[in-house]
Design a protein around this motif. Structure first.
Motif: not given
Length: 350
Positions: A217, A221, A225, A242, A309, A316
């Motif tokens: 992740l 993101d 979140a 993700a 995401p 990432t």
């Protein structure tokens, strides 16, 4: 349970203001004109650059394990509490002191929220570690699985207990909306995590004979979140990860580092030798994760939580590679060339 629209946050208190997620979340909320007041809480003073980013937010130096947190919530007439101080991102290994901080901190925050009539929403930053990792894992973990499969130690156990405290608060104060966010392994160029430290090793020990599947992740993101959980007020427990999956070997080769397969019992000590003494050291819970992997089901994240995401798992990883300063030992192109030669040789042998 009241409609979330009735509980629009006006005065938000965020714990863990000196951490990456807590501090940058405070900065995001302070830039939101719809929020009248943002209160940042931590026992440590944030770095100067982070403090500047917080802008109009008010900083209170408070140890959340002490009753002072209750006074802060009551005196400031807080309506939304974001408990982001759970110590899971720090590179320090899990210890008795960290367990005490995680559990006593969560207990005090919940007790303070329960006593304050102004509190109408609480958000907990939990972790995907609550699912543990083992050979009997499902292909994807949904939010209901921890009821049957619980970690017995480490950060996962701490946060599973913290989740229990927060849910208990929701049962006792049914006018409080409870949101629990379970992020997958967070990776990014700025945040300091055990996974980032591990992947940054030029020679990366792995468990021989295993190929764990991983999700990441992105740090942005993760922040988005937590901001969404604070503002939207979606009640429930939500995985956040993700799209896409990468194996540990793929990640190591994409970075351009060398893989060192070792027996599972040697993974932690060898990694500890390769890392600087100040860096993250693996414990059994991380060894299990790097042996069996962990992939989350994010259906509820998209349908009920209403969050998607921006970065995939591979994006990432690529952003971490390009902006974190890791130096490849072997260029990725060399790995691709070697793989092509191996495939070509295998075809010729048929």
């Amino acid at each position: 349970m009241a409609d979330a629209s009735e509980h629009r946050p006006r005065t938000v208190l965020v714990t863990g203001a000196s951490t990456f997620l807590g501090g940058y979340l405070v900065a995001r909320l302070a830039n939101n004109p719809d929020i009248a007041r943002v209160i940042a809480v931590d026992s440590r003073v944030p770095r100067k650059d982070l403090m500047r980013r917080m802008g109009r937010a008010e900083f209170l130096r408070i140890d959340i394990r002490r009753p002072a947190i209750a006074k802060a919530i009551a005196n400031c007439n807080v309506d939304t509490v974001v408990h982001a101080a759970t110590s899971i991102m720090d590179t320090a290994p899990h210890s008795t002191a960290i367990k005490e901080f995680n559990l006593l901190g969560a207990m005090q925050v919940c007790a303070a929220a329960q006593r304050s009539p102004s509190v109408k929403r609480i958000v907990l930053r939990s972790t995907a570690m609550v699912y543990g990792a083992s050979s009997g894992d499902p292909s994807h973990f949904s939010e209901e699985i921890p009821a049957k499969r619980e970690p017995t130690r480490g950060y996962g156990r701490d946060l599973l207990d913290a989740e229990g405290y927060v849910r208990g608060l929701g049962r006792r104060r049914q006018d409080i909306d409870v949101t629990i966010v379970r992020p997958q392994a967070i990776l990014g160029p700025r945040i300091n995590t055990r996974m980032g430290s591990y992947l940054s090793l030029p020679v990366v020990p792995t468990v021989i004979g295993f190929q764990p599947r991983l999700q990441f992740l992105h740090e942005e993101d993760a922040l988005a979140a937590m901001e969404h959980a604070t503002l939207a007020g979606k009640v429930g427990t939500f995985n956040v990860a993700a799209d896409g999956v990468v194996t540990l070997t793929q990640a190591i080769r994409r970075i351009g580092h060398l893989e060192l397969p070792v027996p599972s019992q040697l993974l932690a000590p060898i990694t500890g030798v390769l890392q600087d003494l100040r860096s993250a050291k693996l414990r059994s819970s991380q060894t299990d994760f790097l042996t069996y992997g962990r992939v989350l089901d994010t259906s509820r994240m998209r349908t009920e939580f209403g969050f998607a995401p921006r970065y995939t798992t591979m994006e990432t990883l690529d952003d971490f590679i390009s902006r974190s300063g890791v130096t490849p030992v072997i260029e990725p192109g060399a790995w691709r060339g070697l793989e092509k030669r191996i495939v070509s040789a295998a075809l010729q042998l048929r």
